[in-house]
Design a protein around this motif. Structure first.
Motif, PDB file in Angstrom:
ATOM      1  N   SER A   2       0.916  -1.027   0.233  1.00 34.50           N
ATOM      2  CA  SER A   2       0.123  -0.100  -0.092  1.00 34.50           C
ATOM      3  C   SER A   2       0.834   1.170  -0.011  1.00 34.50           C
ATOM      4  CB  SER A   2      -0.833   0.079   1.218  1.00 34.50           C
ATOM      5  OG  SER A   2      -1.723   0.922   1.203  1.00 34.50           O
ATOM      6  N   ALA A   3       0.803   1.923  -1.212  1.00 34.23           N
ATOM      7  CA  ALA A   3       1.984   3.078  -1.332  1.00 34.23           C
ATOM      8  C   ALA A   3       1.702   4.255  -0.274  1.00 34.23           C
ATOM      9  CB  ALA A   3       1.912   3.451  -2.961  1.00 34.23           C
ATOM     10  N   ARG A   4       2.689   4.785  -0.011  1.00 32.04           N
ATOM     11  CA  ARG A   4       2.452   6.223   0.774  1.00 32.04           C
ATOM     12  C   ARG A   4       2.586   7.126  -0.303  1.00 32.04           C
ATOM     13  NH1 ARG A   4       4.675   6.720   5.852  1.00 32.04           N
ATOM     14  NH2 ARG A   4       4.511   4.489   7.126  1.00 32.04           N
ATOM     15  N   VAL A   5       1.701   8.203  -0.183  1.00 25.51           N
ATOM     16  CA  VAL A   5       1.209   9.059  -1.154  1.00 25.51           C
ATOM     17  C   VAL A   5       1.595  10.552  -0.783  1.00 25.51           C
ATOM     18  CG1 VAL A   5      -0.579   9.994  -2.722  1.00 25.51           C
ATOM     19  CG2 VAL A   5      -0.645   7.657  -1.971  1.00 25.51           C
ATOM     20  N   LEU A   6       2.099  11.249  -1.728  1.00 23.25           N
ATOM     21  CA  LEU A   6       2.620  12.716  -1.552  1.00 23.25           C
ATOM     22  C   LEU A   6       2.393  13.351  -2.922  1.00 23.25           C
ATOM     23  CD1 LEU A   6       3.784  14.897   0.190  1.00 23.25           C
ATOM     24  CD2 LEU A   6       6.081  14.571  -0.642  1.00 23.25           C
ATOM     25  N   MET A   7       1.645  14.574  -2.632  1.00 24.74           N
ATOM     26  CA  MET A   7       0.942  15.061  -3.819  1.00 24.74           C
ATOM     27  C   MET A   7       1.737  16.638  -3.785  1.00 24.74           C
ATOM     28  SD  MET A   7      -2.800  16.509  -5.057  1.00 24.74           S
ATOM     29  CE  MET A   7      -2.787  16.548  -6.825  1.00 24.74           C
ATOM     30  N   VAL A   8       2.297  16.979  -4.820  1.00 26.94           N
ATOM     31  CA  VAL A   8       3.162  18.366  -5.043  1.00 26.94           C
ATOM     32  C   VAL A   8       2.210  19.374  -6.045  1.00 26.94           C
ATOM     33  CG1 VAL A   8       5.208  19.348  -6.173  1.00 26.94           C
ATOM     34  CG2 VAL A   8       5.290  16.876  -5.244  1.00 26.94           C
ATOM     35  N   GLN A   9       1.816  20.282  -5.300  1.00 27.68           N
ATOM     36  CA  GLN A   9       1.086  21.335  -5.914  1.00 27.68           C
ATOM     37  C   GLN A   9       1.754  22.334  -5.985  1.00 27.68           C
ATOM     38  OE1 GLN A   9      -2.893  21.688  -3.859  1.00 27.68           O
ATOM     39  NE2 GLN A   9      -3.420  19.595  -3.873  1.00 27.68           N
ATOM     40  N   GLY A  10       1.458  23.388  -7.196  1.00 25.83           N
ATOM     41  CA  GLY A  10       2.041  24.792  -7.186  1.00 25.83           C
ATOM     42  C   GLY A  10       1.452  25.658  -6.953  1.00 25.83           C
ATOM     43  N   CYS A  11       2.078  27.013  -6.607  1.00 28.10           N
ATOM     44  CA  CYS A  11       1.184  28.160  -6.488  1.00 28.10           C
ATOM     45  C   CYS A  11       0.921  28.903  -7.877  1.00 28.10           C
ATOM     46  CB  CYS A  11       2.195  29.421  -5.867  1.00 28.10           C
ATOM     47  SG  CYS A  11       2.428  29.118  -4.247  1.00 28.10           S
ATOM     48  N   THR A  12       1.504  28.398  -9.015  1.00 24.90           N
ATOM     49  CA  THR A  12       1.353  28.858 -10.242  1.00 24.90           C
ATOM     50  C   THR A  12       1.471  27.641 -11.405  1.00 24.90           C
ATOM     51  OG1 THR A  12       3.553  29.651 -10.905  1.00 24.90           O
ATOM     52  CG2 THR A  12       2.021  31.239  -9.753  1.00 24.90           C
ATOM     53  N   VAL A 116      -9.852   8.735 -12.159  1.00 28.47           N
ATOM     54  CA  VAL A 116      -8.953   9.177 -11.571  1.00 28.47           C
ATOM     55  C   VAL A 116      -8.615   8.076 -10.383  1.00 28.47           C
ATOM     56  CG1 VAL A 116      -7.863  10.923 -10.141  1.00 28.47           C
ATOM     57  CG2 VAL A 116      -8.906  11.634 -12.151  1.00 28.47           C
ATOM     58  N   LEU A 117      -9.891   7.936  -9.465  1.00 26.86           N
ATOM     59  CA  LEU A 117      -9.681   7.224  -8.409  1.00 26.86           C
ATOM     60  C   LEU A 117      -9.419   5.543  -8.607  1.00 26.86           C
ATOM     61  CD1 LEU A 117     -12.637   8.666  -6.216  1.00 26.86           C
ATOM     62  CD2 LEU A 117     -10.025   9.207  -6.137  1.00 26.86           C
ATOM     63  N   ALA A 118      -9.845   4.984  -9.930  1.00 22.75           N
ATOM     64  CA  ALA A 118      -9.708   3.945 -10.230  1.00 22.75           C
ATOM     65  C   ALA A 118      -8.249   3.503 -10.302  1.00 22.75           C
ATOM     66  CB  ALA A 118     -10.503   3.299 -11.430  1.00 22.75           C
ATOM     67  N   SER A 119      -7.522   4.578 -11.247  1.00 17.77           N
ATOM     68  CA  SER A 119      -5.916   4.511 -11.370  1.00 17.77           C
ATOM     69  C   SER A 119      -5.268   4.641 -10.129  1.00 17.77           C
ATOM     70  CB  SER A 119      -5.645   5.704 -12.332  1.00 17.77           C
ATOM     71  OG  SER A 119      -5.890   5.284 -13.672  1.00 17.77           O
ATOM     72  N   HIS A 120      -5.788   5.475  -9.141  1.00 22.17           N
ATOM     73  CA  HIS A 120      -5.242   5.539  -7.757  1.00 22.17           C
ATOM     74  C   HIS A 120      -5.174   4.402  -7.295  1.00 22.17           C
ATOM     75  CE1 HIS A 120      -4.131   7.395  -3.999  1.00 22.17           C
ATOM     76  NE2 HIS A 120      -5.226   6.623  -3.318  1.00 22.17           N
ATOM     77  N   ALA A 121      -6.226   3.682  -7.230  1.00 18.48           N
ATOM     78  CA  ALA A 121      -6.440   2.497  -6.116  1.00 18.48           C
ATOM     79  C   ALA A 121      -5.481   1.499  -6.816  1.00 18.48           C
ATOM     80  CB  ALA A 121      -7.753   2.091  -6.404  1.00 18.48           C
ATOM     81  N   ARG A 122      -5.278   1.253  -8.258  1.00 18.09           N
ATOM     82  CA  ARG A 122      -4.482   0.344  -8.664  1.00 18.09           C
ATOM     83  C   ARG A 122      -3.054   0.529  -8.410  1.00 18.09           C
ATOM     84  NH1 ARG A 122      -8.443   0.219 -13.001  1.00 18.09           N
ATOM     85  NH2 ARG A 122      -7.286   2.129 -14.234  1.00 18.09           N
ATOM     86  N   GLU A 155      -8.142  15.532  -1.224  1.00 20.33           N
ATOM     87  CA  GLU A 155      -9.339  15.241  -0.057  1.00 20.33           C
ATOM     88  C   GLU A 155      -9.827  14.037  -0.394  1.00 20.33           C
ATOM     89  OE1 GLU A 155     -10.948  19.126   2.069  1.00 20.33           O
ATOM     90  OE2 GLU A 155      -8.981  18.013   2.450  1.00 20.33           O
ATOM     91  N   ALA A 156     -10.288  13.670  -1.476  1.00 16.24           N
ATOM     92  CA  ALA A 156     -10.833  12.464  -1.925  1.00 16.24           C
ATOM     93  C   ALA A 156      -9.937  11.034  -1.308  1.00 16.24           C
ATOM     94  CB  ALA A 156     -11.085  12.132  -3.144  1.00 16.24           C
ATOM     95  N   VAL A 157      -8.380  11.172  -1.544  1.00 14.37           N
ATOM     96  CA  VAL A 157      -7.559   9.989  -1.127  1.00 14.37           C
ATOM     97  C   VAL A 157      -7.013  10.560   0.101  1.00 14.37           C
ATOM     98  CG1 VAL A 157      -7.411   9.758  -3.604  1.00 14.37           C
ATOM     99  CG2 VAL A 157      -5.924  11.137  -2.448  1.00 14.37           C
ATOM    100  N   ASP A 158      -7.253  11.668   0.657  1.00 16.85           N
ATOM    101  CA  ASP A 158      -6.638  11.924   2.112  1.00 16.85           C
ATOM    102  C   ASP A 158      -4.966  11.930   2.102  1.00 16.85           C
ATOM    103  OD1 ASP A 158      -6.458  12.878   4.840  1.00 16.85           O
ATOM    104  OD2 ASP A 158      -6.934  10.726   5.735  1.00 16.85           O
ATOM    105  N   LEU A 183      -7.179  28.581   0.567  1.00 15.98           N
ATOM    106  CA  LEU A 183      -7.688  27.140   0.759  1.00 15.98           C
ATOM    107  C   LEU A 183      -8.409  27.219   1.628  1.00 15.98           C
ATOM    108  CD1 LEU A 183      -4.070  25.399   0.238  1.00 15.98           C
ATOM    109  CD2 LEU A 183      -5.814  25.743  -1.491  1.00 15.98           C
ATOM    110  N   SER A 184      -9.431  26.109   1.909  1.00 21.60           N
ATOM    111  CA  SER A 184     -10.200  25.708   2.941  1.00 21.60           C
ATOM    112  C   SER A 184      -9.459  25.303   4.119  1.00 21.60           C
ATOM    113  CB  SER A 184     -11.487  24.589   2.666  1.00 21.60           C
ATOM    114  OG  SER A 184     -10.640  23.468   2.447  1.00 21.60           O
ATOM    115  N   GLU A 185     -10.111  25.300   5.366  1.00 21.65           N
ATOM    116  CA  GLU A 185      -9.419  24.803   6.620  1.00 21.65           C
ATOM    117  C   GLU A 185      -8.756  23.461   6.443  1.00 21.65           C
ATOM    118  OE1 GLU A 185     -10.099  24.366  11.548  1.00 21.65           O
ATOM    119  OE2 GLU A 185     -11.735  25.437  10.229  1.00 21.65           O
ATOM    120  N   SER A 186      -9.468  22.464   5.970  1.00 22.01           N
ATOM    121  CA  SER A 186      -9.158  21.223   5.681  1.00 22.01           C
ATOM    122  C   SER A 186      -7.898  21.105   4.900  1.00 22.01           C
ATOM    123  CB  SER A 186     -10.048  20.302   5.392  1.00 22.01           C
ATOM    124  OG  SER A 186     -10.860  20.485   4.221  1.00 22.01           O
TER     125      SER A 186
END
Length: 488
Positions: A2-12, A116-122, A155-158, A183-186
């Motif tokens: 079960s992979a550890r997941v990290l997302m990289v987002q950008g300001c621009t 997206v979620l199907a690929s993520h799960a695989r 948020e969907a995959v936490d 961004l929202s609080e969460s």
């Protein structure tokens, strides 16, 4: 697994998300982790053919190379290829499902999220680590509803998120603090830290700003990555901003910067060759004197052909050939070189036909089924080895096809050559990437003793430089904790 997941987002856009993901993939690969890249939704005209016979964004193919795995459609389940200012071809799990305008795609996002979620799960089941790239900025208020590309996915995959900002653009602290504020609080809670990208100078001068940023936001700065000049890495979509420094070159190549240019990464080997001066010619520019013109691929061949004529470049290309110059057309560029391009089904826009440049005796008809292949072969004239990939919905026919540019391993001929060999068309993307083929093309264009240049070796060196930068400039302890790695 079960992979550890990290997302990289950008300001621009172009903050460095693709590069940071590639860097982390190679860093994890060097640490022995089974790692994969992932981009839920990508909008790009640079794409690659996958091992399972689909199509993904080219940046994810580069990230797969960094991770030491073959490109797979799960790495980029939704790819949007713009064919106008308001519409795009929508590709899901590697295959086109049709064209949609912005409103239509917004309604479709619920279905896209399922892909997206199907690929993520695989991928989570298959790998130790998943490094995810966001798209644009998470703070685009108008795009928050039904978002699948940034925080909607996170948020969907936490999963935790790292936020990247480009200091070379200026305003880096405003970018980071402003993005966080929108961004929202969460969503703010899942930001585990910041990465500042493309820094030049003495880090001591930046330190007071870093200290303020951490106090103001309560978030750590996980790294300040240096500006790495001369980094031979494929651009995700936008035309490259810089190129390597070199002395006056022996051979000049001119490339029209078409409005819907696709897979301009085909030109990387020419751009980085130390003896080649490869220039993109922009709108309003006079077409320069050159030894070779390369007509690149296009997502809207007929529209880009009309635009090229509006610039007066059709006459410049024909004059170039009359005076003994050479032209190579790749994919849509080859179609432009023929007598006509027909689009009876409106595959790329309005139904209809357009007159081509008439330099090759062939005509092209666009068809609904896209050809997606990784191929190998040899150049028809020099027998130099060549490798590449096909991504096209055009079927070209005519007498010129009897003299192909490339003979493929499966026995097919690809493309066409004029009788004098000065005009060549091919459907193969990556046609300059193999060093033997590159030397053959350059020799034909007049560079008879070209230095051997292998773009793949350069790309591997670039990935190693990126991983070295992670080692030297990022918080390894935090990364190890996020990915569940043991200390080395």
């Amino acid at each position: 697994m079960s992979a550890r997941v990290l997302m990289v987002q950008g300001c621009t856009s172009d903050a460095g998300k693709s590069t940071v993901v590639a860097a982390l993939c190679r860093w994890l690969y060097r640490r022995g982790a089974a790692v994969a890249p992932f981009k839920p939704q990508n909008m790009a005209l640079n794409s690659a053919v996958t091992v399972d016979g689909g199509e993904i964004g080219r940046a994810q193919a580069v990230q797969a190379q960094a991770a030491g795995v073959p490109p797979h459609t799960d790495f980029n389940p939704v790819l949007l290829k713009p064919n106008s200012d308001t519409g795009a071809q929508v590709i899901v799990h590697g295959h086109a499902i049709g064209n949609m305008d912005a409103v239509g795609y917004h309604a479709y996002k619920r279905v896209a999220m399922e892909a997206v979620l199907a690929s993520h799960a695989r991928l989570v089941d298959r790998y130790d680590a998943l490094v995810v790239e966001g798209a644009g900025s998470p703070a685009e208020i108008n795009l928050r509803d039904r978002d699948i590309a940034n925080m909607g996915y996170a948020e969907a995959v936490d999963c935790p998120v790292v936020l990247v900002a480009d200091i070379d653009r200026g305003g880096v602290f405003a970018h980071l603090v402003g993005t966080l504020a929108l961004l929202s609080e969460s969503e703010r809670a899942r930001i585990v830290g910041f990465v500042i990208n493309r820094f030049r100078g003495d880090i001591a001068l930046l330190q007071p700003g870093l200290d303020w940023l951490e106090r103001e936001t309560g978030k750590p700065v996980l790294g300040v990555l240096p500006y790495l000049s001369g980094l031979v890495l494929e651009a995700e979509d936008a035309l490259p901003r810089d190129r390597s420094e070199r002395p006056r070159s022996a051979l000049r190549v001119a490339v029209p910067a078409l409005p819907r240019i696709s897979n301009h990464t085909d030109l990387d080997a020419l751009r980085w060759h130390p003896e080649v001066d490869c220039v993109f010619v922009g709108p309003g520019d006079a077409f320069p004197a050159c030894d070779l013109i390369v007509l690149p691929g296009s997502k809207s061949t007929r529209a880009d052909l009309a635009w090229l004529r509006a610039q007066g470049w059709d006459e410049a290309i024909l004059r170039h050939v009359r005076y003994g110059g050479r032209v190579i057309g790749i994919c849509g560029g080859m179609q432009m070189l023929g007598r006509a391009v027909h689009d009876p089904g409106g595959i790329e826009g309005q139904e209809g036909s357009s007159e081509g440049l008439g330099l090759l005796d062939l005509e092209t008809t666009l068809a609904p089924t896209k050809q997606l292949r990784n191929v190998r072969g040899r150049l028809a004239d020099s027998q130099a080895a060549v490798s590449g990939y096909e991504i096209h919905c055009g079927v070209s026919e005519g007498p010129a096809m009897a003299m192909p540019a490339v003979w493929l391993e499966d026995g097919r001929g690809d493309g066409a050559r004029s009788d004098d060999g000065r005009v060549i068309g091919t459907y193969l993307h990556g046609i300059f990437d193999h060093p033997d083929a590159l030397a053959g093309w350059l020799r034909d264009a007049g560079l008879h003793a070209a230095e051997r240049f292998d773009i793949q070796v350069q790309r591997e060196a670039a990935l190693e430089r990126l991983a070295d930068a992670v080692d030297a400039h990022m918080d390894a302890a935090t990364l190890e904790r996020i990915f569940g790695l043991r200390r080395c």
